[in-house]
Design an enzyme around this catalytic site. Structure first.
Site, PDB file in Angstrom:
ATOM      1  CG  PHE A   1       6.844  -4.814   0.677  1.00 27.52           C
ATOM      2  CD1 PHE A   1       6.682  -5.406  -0.562  1.00 27.52           C
ATOM      3  CD2 PHE A   1       5.938  -3.808   1.062  1.00 27.52           C
ATOM      4  CE1 PHE A   1       5.650  -5.028  -1.407  1.00 27.52           C
ATOM      5  CE2 PHE A   1       4.898  -3.432   0.214  1.00 27.52           C
ATOM      6  CZ  PHE A   1       4.751  -4.043  -1.020  1.00 27.52           C
ATOM      7  N   GLY A   2      10.210  -5.427  -0.428  1.00 28.84           N
ATOM      8  CA  GLY A   2      10.700  -5.504  -1.804  1.00 28.84           C
ATOM      9  C   GLY A   2      11.871  -4.575  -2.048  1.00 28.84           C
TER      10      GLY A   2
ATOM     11  CD  GLU B   1       1.215 -11.854  -9.613  1.00 26.28           C
ATOM     12  OE1 GLU B   1       1.453 -10.689  -9.908  1.00 26.28           O
ATOM     13  OE2 GLU B   1       1.855 -12.496  -8.771  1.00 26.28           O
TER      14      GLU B   1
ATOM     15  CG  HIS C   1       3.982   2.727  -6.234  1.00 23.76           C
ATOM     16  ND1 HIS C   1       4.649   2.947  -5.039  1.00 23.76           N
ATOM     17  CD2 HIS C   1       4.049   1.389  -6.458  1.00 23.76           C
ATOM     18  CE1 HIS C   1       5.097   1.795  -4.581  1.00 23.76           C
ATOM     19  NE2 HIS C   1       4.755   0.836  -5.417  1.00 23.76           N
TER      20      HIS C   1
ATOM     21  CG  ASP D   1       0.720  -7.137 -10.192  1.00 18.04           C
ATOM     22  OD1 ASP D   1       1.463  -7.524  -9.269  1.00 18.04           O
ATOM     23  OD2 ASP D   1       0.810  -7.560 -11.346  1.00 18.04           O
TER      24      ASP D   1
ATOM     25  CG  ASP E   1       9.577  -0.157  -0.401  1.00 16.72           C
ATOM     26  OD1 ASP E   1       9.311   0.011  -1.609  1.00 16.72           O
ATOM     27  OD2 ASP E   1       8.705  -0.284   0.476  1.00 16.72           O
TER      28      ASP E   1
ATOM     29  CE  LYS F   1       2.429 -13.498   7.068  1.00 14.74           C
ATOM     30  NZ  LYS F   1       3.206 -14.405   7.925  1.00 14.74           N
TER      31      LYS F   1
ATOM     32  CB  THR G   1       0.812 -14.540  -0.685  1.00 17.33           C
ATOM     33  OG1 THR G   1       1.599 -14.078  -1.787  1.00 17.33           O
ATOM     34  CG2 THR G   1      -0.258 -15.496  -1.180  1.00 17.33           C
TER      35      THR G   1
END
Lengths: 188, 188
Positions: A142-143, A37, A170, A66, A145, A11, A9
């Site tokens: 994203f996240g 999860e 990774h 993941d 980063d 993007k 989910t």
């Protein structure tokens, strides 16, 4: 050309997976759906479970990816729970936890699990070592980063464009192993 | 007397459940085994899934209890991931995240899910409101008990003995609802 379905989910992740498909010569079809999860400190276990569930639900071969940021000084936190921690504590929460911490080593890990009734469930792992920056930098990715600087780089992941990130990430390493395995296993 | 099996690996939780059984007149049989926990922000979903899996694995009616500390200023963190966060960041991590934070409201939530092939899976919820203390106090309880002060108390959960805690705790409220339901559903 191989076609592979990925369930996610996220993007930002979907964009990277599609671009990684271009890089390694497979067509990535993203299915925007949530996946099951489990809570486990081992990403592989989380990914195996999610892939199995997605395959059972969709009734066809499917892959999931993941990933997690494991910070050494925080005993591996946020690890497999990076997505939840990003949504609650955010980048500033991690920077607060890391204030006054000199040892800033971290590892970004990625696991791709591919579930196929014909061959079982196979996992492919990639990781990149680096450090947690002292402040957030960059708008890409994203996240987490913006606070992760991979080894041999002066930029955070978020300061790189998608091609630069895909050369060292990774996720790219796991993806390459997955594609190598696909080619070997399904010779066409 | 009713007999109920609970699956957990947490000894502090096991002790409380056995004591709650004495308080409410049911015999608690603890099965020390890990349970499948999914990553979900809703404790009820986590508990339903865990109970279903435990029942399928053990082949008999079984209950699980899942709990979490939801801190308002941290957008509900650590929530359903309290156990993992306790093991990685610990109490000091939470206190660091809460340094310079004036609004210290939090809620401890408990969900008991009881899975029984004959009646389905039923969930029972309890919660207690309170605040996060500025430093850890007390040796009792387990997990984040040393930093949680329930409303109308000057003590943290960890400064209470087990009977004091069981009079007011989230787990006790869920347990009482569970026992009331058992008596009503299985009249003997």
């Amino acid at each position: 050309m191989f076609k592979v379905g990925f369930v996610t989910t996220n993007k930002g992740k979907a964009r990277e997976l599609i671009e990684l498909g271009r890089l390694y010569g497979v067509e990535v079809n993203v299915i925007y759906s949530s996946k099951v999860e489990i809570q486990d400190v081992d990403l592989k276990t989380v990914a195996l479970h999610a892939a199995l569930n997605a395959m059972a639900q969709l009734g066809k071969p499917i892959a999931v990816e993941d990933s997690g940021l494991f910070i050494k000084a925080l005993n591996g936190f946020p690890g497999p729970f990076s997505s939840y921690v990003y949504k609650t504590l955010g980048i500033n929460g991690i920077l607060k936890l890391m204030s006054d911490v000199d040892h800033r080593e971290a590892v970004f890990k990625s696991v791709i699990a591919y579930a196929d009734p014909g061959v079982g469930i196979h996992v492919f792992e990639g990781e990149v070592r680096g450090t947690i920056s002292y402040r957030a930098k960059g708008k890409g990715g994203f996240g987490f980063d913006p606070i992760f600087i991979p080894v041999n780089s002066s930029k955070t992941f978020a300061e790189m464009n998608i091609n630069e990130k895909n050369r060292v990430s990774h996720r790219s390493k796991a993806f390459k192993l997955f594609v190598d395995w696909l080619r070997k296993s399904f010779k066409t």
